[in-house]
Design a protein around this motif. Sequence first.
Motif, short mmCIF file in Angstrom:
data_model
loop_
_atom_site.label_atom_id
_atom_site.label_comp_id
_atom_site.label_asym_id
_atom_site.label_seq_id
_atom_site.Cartn_x
_atom_site.Cartn_y
_atom_site.Cartn_z
N ILE A 259 -5.59 10.10 -34.08
CA ILE A 259 -5.12 9.04 -33.20
C ILE A 259 -3.61 9.10 -33.19
O ILE A 259 -2.96 9.12 -34.24
N ALA A 260 -3.04 9.14 -31.98
CA ALA A 260 -1.59 9.18 -31.80
C ALA A 260 -1.19 8.05 -30.86
O ALA A 260 -2.00 7.54 -30.08
N SER A 261 0.09 7.71 -30.93
CA SER A 261 0.60 6.61 -30.11
C SER A 261 2.03 6.91 -29.68
O SER A 261 2.72 7.72 -30.30
N GLY A 262 2.45 6.25 -28.63
CA GLY A 262 3.82 6.34 -28.15
C GLY A 262 4.06 5.27 -27.11
O GLY A 262 3.12 4.57 -26.68
N GLN A 263 5.30 5.12 -26.70
CA GLN A 263 5.62 4.09 -25.73
C GLN A 263 6.67 4.59 -24.75
O GLN A 263 7.40 5.53 -25.03
N ILE A 264 6.71 3.93 -23.59
CA ILE A 264 7.76 4.18 -22.62
C ILE A 264 8.37 2.82 -22.27
O ILE A 264 7.66 1.89 -21.90
N VAL A 265 9.66 2.74 -22.49
CA VAL A 265 10.40 1.50 -22.26
C VAL A 265 11.00 1.58 -20.86
O VAL A 265 11.50 2.64 -20.45
N MET A 266 10.97 0.46 -20.14
CA MET A 266 11.39 0.44 -18.74
C MET A 266 11.99 -0.91 -18.37
O MET A 266 11.94 -1.85 -19.17
N GLN A 267 12.50 -0.99 -17.17
CA GLN A 267 13.02 -2.25 -16.66
C GLN A 267 11.84 -3.22 -16.46
O GLN A 267 10.73 -2.79 -16.11
N PRO A 268 12.07 -4.53 -16.65
CA PRO A 268 10.98 -5.50 -16.45
C PRO A 268 10.33 -5.40 -15.06
O PRO A 268 9.12 -5.57 -14.93
N GLN A 269 11.13 -5.09 -14.04
CA GLN A 269 10.59 -5.00 -12.68
C GLN A 269 9.61 -3.82 -12.55
O GLN A 269 8.63 -3.89 -11.80
N VAL B 110 -0.63 11.94 -25.55
CA VAL B 110 0.29 10.79 -25.45
C VAL B 110 1.52 11.17 -24.64
O VAL B 110 1.93 10.45 -23.72
N GLN B 111 2.11 12.31 -24.97
CA GLN B 111 3.32 12.75 -24.26
C GLN B 111 3.05 12.94 -22.77
O GLN B 111 3.85 12.52 -21.93
N VAL B 112 1.94 13.58 -22.43
CA VAL B 112 1.63 13.83 -21.02
C VAL B 112 1.37 12.51 -20.29
O VAL B 112 1.80 12.33 -19.14
N ILE C 97 6.76 8.32 -30.51
CA ILE C 97 5.55 9.12 -30.42
C ILE C 97 5.22 9.61 -31.83
O ILE C 97 6.08 10.19 -32.50
N ARG C 98 3.99 9.32 -32.27
CA ARG C 98 3.68 9.62 -33.67
C ARG C 98 2.17 9.68 -33.90
O ARG C 98 1.40 9.14 -33.12
N LEU C 99 1.82 10.31 -35.01
CA LEU C 99 0.44 10.35 -35.46
C LEU C 99 0.17 9.07 -36.24
O LEU C 99 0.93 8.72 -37.15
N LEU C 100 -0.89 8.37 -35.87
CA LEU C 100 -1.28 7.15 -36.58
C LEU C 100 -2.35 7.42 -37.64
O LEU C 100 -2.35 6.79 -38.70
N HIS C 101 -3.25 8.35 -37.32
CA HIS C 101 -4.41 8.55 -38.19
C HIS C 101 -4.98 9.95 -37.95
O HIS C 101 -4.97 10.43 -36.83
N LYS C 102 -5.45 10.57 -39.02
CA LYS C 102 -6.23 11.80 -38.90
C LYS C 102 -7.24 11.82 -40.02
O LYS C 102 -6.99 11.34 -41.12
N THR D 216 12.76 7.83 -40.12
CA THR D 216 13.32 7.57 -38.78
C THR D 216 12.82 6.27 -38.18
O THR D 216 13.27 5.89 -37.13
N ARG D 217 11.90 5.59 -38.82
CA ARG D 217 11.41 4.34 -38.27
C ARG D 217 11.89 3.17 -39.08
O ARG D 217 12.15 3.18 -40.21
#
Length: 168
Positions: free
Chosen positions: A31-41, A121-123, A144-149, A167-168
């Motif tokens: 299980i991996a996760s990541g985020q994309i931060v953007m403008q509220p609009q 996740v990256q794609v 972007i990171r591995l949460l579980h394996k 780094t976190r």
Amino acid sequence: MPKSSLTHFTPQGHAQIVDIGGKDSTHRVAIASGQIVMQPQTLALIQAGTHKKGDVLGIARVAAIMGSKKTAELVPLCHPLALSHVTVDFSLDESLPGVVCQVRCETHGPTGVEMEALTAVQVALLTVYDMCKAVDRQMCMDNIRLLHKAGGRSGTFDERLDAPSPTR
């Protein structure tokens, strides 16, 4: 716990694909996760489903699944895997503001699926960027990171139980 040697290199320092021929086939999960931060609009457009390009998260979900299946073509020393299951979940986070993506990949085989989950996740996040770049070029993919394996000789890794990275 880091290994004492990098398995993708011979003793002479040459790149190699790891020999998995003698490893047992087991149920593998990552299980991996990541985020994309953007403008509220931008987030509001995604949330309302009013983006002129269509269903941003629906397209990103398909892209993530396709990316997971193409990992061995993108990452030179990855083994091609027969994935048995891939799930892609998105959550909208107004506190970022942005989109969080989580991918779970599974297979039955002699090697893990961490790279497939991370690639997916990256794609997915790249697809969100591509679909929204006309309205927000400052979006930033992050965390972007591995949460579980689980599965295989190296045992289970769980971000909640193992030490956080510096780094976190």
